[in-house]
Design a protein around this motif. Structure first.
Motif, PDB file in Angstrom:
ATOM      1  N   ALA A 129       0.822  -1.341  -0.010  1.00  0.00           N
ATOM      2  CA  ALA A 129       0.053  -0.024   0.038  1.00  0.00           C
ATOM      3  C   ALA A 129       1.090   1.154   0.159  1.00  0.00           C
ATOM      4  CB  ALA A 129      -0.963   0.027   1.282  1.00  0.00           C
ATOM      5  N   GLN A 130       1.960   1.193   0.738  1.00  0.00           N
ATOM      6  CA  GLN A 130       2.835   2.446   0.821  1.00  0.00           C
ATOM      7  C   GLN A 130       3.640   2.607  -0.437  1.00  0.00           C
ATOM      8  OE1 GLN A 130       4.372   0.843   4.826  1.00  0.00           O
ATOM      9  NE2 GLN A 130       5.326   2.926   4.727  1.00  0.00           N
ATOM     10  N   ALA A 131       3.986   1.582  -1.112  1.00  0.00           N
ATOM     11  CA  ALA A 131       4.582   1.560  -2.465  1.00  0.00           C
ATOM     12  C   ALA A 131       3.363   2.105  -3.600  1.00  0.00           C
ATOM     13  CB  ALA A 131       5.108   0.350  -2.949  1.00  0.00           C
ATOM     14  N   ALA A 132       2.236   1.663  -3.463  1.00  0.00           N
ATOM     15  CA  ALA A 132       1.262   2.153  -4.437  1.00  0.00           C
ATOM     16  C   ALA A 132       0.947   3.678  -4.183  1.00  0.00           C
ATOM     17  CB  ALA A 132       0.031   1.421  -4.083  1.00  0.00           C
ATOM     18  N   TYR A 133       0.872   4.187  -2.836  1.00  0.00           N
ATOM     19  CA  TYR A 133       0.716   5.564  -2.568  1.00  0.00           C
ATOM     20  C   TYR A 133       1.995   6.599  -3.290  1.00  0.00           C
ATOM     21  CZ  TYR A 133      -3.702   4.062  -0.129  1.00  0.00           C
ATOM     22  OH  TYR A 133      -4.742   3.724   0.011  1.00  0.00           O
ATOM     23  N   ALA A 134       3.111   5.854  -3.027  1.00  0.00           N
ATOM     24  CA  ALA A 134       4.376   6.418  -3.339  1.00  0.00           C
ATOM     25  C   ALA A 134       4.458   6.757  -5.044  1.00  0.00           C
ATOM     26  CB  ALA A 134       5.652   5.953  -3.047  1.00  0.00           C
ATOM     27  N   VAL A 135       3.642   5.969  -5.676  1.00  0.00           N
ATOM     28  CA  VAL A 135       3.418   5.967  -7.171  1.00  0.00           C
ATOM     29  C   VAL A 135       2.721   6.998  -7.294  1.00  0.00           C
ATOM     30  CG1 VAL A 135       2.579   5.085  -9.285  1.00  0.00           C
ATOM     31  CG2 VAL A 135       4.095   3.581  -7.746  1.00  0.00           C
ATOM     32  N   ALA A 136       1.564   7.344  -6.474  1.00  0.00           N
ATOM     33  CA  ALA A 136       0.601   8.390  -6.488  1.00  0.00           C
ATOM     34  C   ALA A 136       1.331   9.918  -6.541  1.00  0.00           C
ATOM     35  CB  ALA A 136      -0.737   8.338  -5.829  1.00  0.00           C
ATOM     36  N   VAL A 137       2.188   9.650  -5.366  1.00  0.00           N
ATOM     37  CA  VAL A 137       2.885  11.017  -5.225  1.00  0.00           C
ATOM     38  C   VAL A 137       3.924  11.543  -6.516  1.00  0.00           C
ATOM     39  CG1 VAL A 137       4.509  12.181  -3.720  1.00  0.00           C
ATOM     40  CG2 VAL A 137       2.527  10.644  -2.822  1.00  0.00           C
ATOM     41  N   ARG A 138       4.532  10.284  -6.741  1.00  0.00           N
ATOM     42  CA  ARG A 138       5.549  10.560  -7.805  1.00  0.00           C
ATOM     43  C   ARG A 138       4.962  10.865  -9.219  1.00  0.00           C
ATOM     44  NH1 ARG A 138       7.981   5.913  -5.719  1.00  0.00           N
ATOM     45  NH2 ARG A 138       7.001   4.449  -7.446  1.00  0.00           N
ATOM     46  N   ALA A 139       3.716  10.283  -9.437  1.00  0.00           N
ATOM     47  CA  ALA A 139       3.012  10.766 -10.807  1.00  0.00           C
ATOM     48  C   ALA A 139       2.417  12.308 -10.810  1.00  0.00           C
ATOM     49  CB  ALA A 139       2.010   9.748 -10.952  1.00  0.00           C
ATOM     50  N   ALA A 140       2.182  12.613  -9.752  1.00  0.00           N
ATOM     51  CA  ALA A 140       1.458  13.881  -9.253  1.00  0.00           C
ATOM     52  C   ALA A 140       2.454  14.885  -9.283  1.00  0.00           C
ATOM     53  CB  ALA A 140       0.583  14.023  -7.952  1.00  0.00           C
ATOM     54  N   THR A 141       3.649  14.665  -8.563  1.00  0.00           N
ATOM     55  CA  THR A 141       4.677  15.583  -8.714  1.00  0.00           C
ATOM     56  C   THR A 141       5.319  15.543  -9.884  1.00  0.00           C
ATOM     57  OG1 THR A 141       5.229  14.774  -6.406  1.00  0.00           O
ATOM     58  CG2 THR A 141       6.880  16.204  -7.638  1.00  0.00           C
ATOM     59  N   GLU A 142       5.588  14.770 -10.805  1.00  0.00           N
ATOM     60  CA  GLU A 142       6.083  14.786 -12.186  1.00  0.00           C
ATOM     61  C   GLU A 142       5.099  15.573 -13.031  1.00  0.00           C
ATOM     62  OE1 GLU A 142       7.266  11.981 -15.976  1.00  0.00           O
ATOM     63  OE2 GLU A 142       6.344  11.027 -14.206  1.00  0.00           O
TER      64      GLU A 142
END
Length: 269
Positions: free
Chosen positions: A226-239
């Protein structure tokens, strides 16, 4: 317990094998559970942290029995593999919580010995709570994974864990879950005790083969997926918001693949 649930309970128990541990990737909603089962998982365990976060509440008894059971019911209805529920310390009434997740279709639970406030329950007190959970299962082969936080927020001593293992075994637990411990020698010492040992892995921990050789019969990932999935959301949003590009969402499950997997989920009988 339905016939199918009883079969799942027996299959789940049989998956805890010395030398060939049960590998339990943890899910937090129907879609994650379906995706994980689709990857080949023989059983699904929930993560209380992931479930709580998905519902907008903090981990640490914020979820509550009713919401935990509701998520379990939806996951069970979508799968044809056994499901085990993370019920933290059991919330307000551990026996009532076990009853609720059992009725929701779960075939096992994690019950931890960390108090909702701070510190750990004394071994005898936690044993009484585990005995209440076992009684609530009404003789059903319901796997109780007794979690001890000795290595997370307790003494960190093997002798303390062994004392709890003996008390928890006498109360009816099926395995001892020791998050925070991945040292093979320590796991081997615990595995020689009265309960089979379950562990939680993370990046940098010994491999499945090494943990299996040490005697672990169950290896899970806790909230890590779950933490890794939310990290993808943060990276994608930041990018998107900074560079205006989209590379962070590359490699995702194809829309039709995910949609078809959820559509094909068995659903309630």
């Amino acid at each position: 317990m339905t016939r199918n649930q009883a079969q799942h309970a027996q299959a789940f128990a049989a998956l805890h094998k010395p030398g060939e541990p049960l590998l339990l990737p943890n899910a937090w909603d129907v879609a994650s559970a379906v995706a994980i089962a689709g990857a080949g998982a023989k059983a699904i365990a929930t993560t209380s942290a992931g479930v709580a976060w998905s519902l907008g509440v903090p981990d640490g008894a914020g979820l509550g029995a009713e919401r935990a059971a509701a998520v379990i019911a939806r996951i069970v209805a979508a799968l044809d593999v056994p499901v085990s529920a993370d019920i933290e310390a059991g919330y307000e009434d551990v026996a009532a919580t076990v009853t609720a997740v059992l009725q929701a279709g779960a075939v096992g639970v994690n019950i931890e010995d960390r108090r909702d406030g701070a510190g750990l329950y004394a071994p005898a007190e936690q044993a009484g709570r585990l005995a209440a959970a076992r009684a609530a299962a009404r003789g059903i082969p319901f796997w109780i994974n007794a979690r001890t936080d000795v290595f997370l927020g307790g003494t960190g001593r093997i002798d303390d864990a062994l004392e709890r293992s003996a008390a928890y075994a006498a109360a009816g637990a099926d395995s001892l879950f020791v998050p925070g411990l991945v040292d093979p020698a320590a796991i081997a010492e615990l595995a020689a005790g009265p309960l089979p040992v379950a562990v939680m892995a993370w990046p940098g921990a010994p491999s499945v083969a090494e943990l299996a050789a040490a005697g672990a019969v169950r290896i899970s990932l806790g909230s890590a997926i779950a933490q890794a999935a939310y990290a993808v959301a943060v990276r994608a949003a930041t990018e998107l918001l900074t560079s205006g590009t989209y590379d962070s969402v590359a490699g995702g499950i194809a829309y039709n693949t995910m949609n078809d997997a959820v559509t094909a989920a068995p659903g309630p009988p």
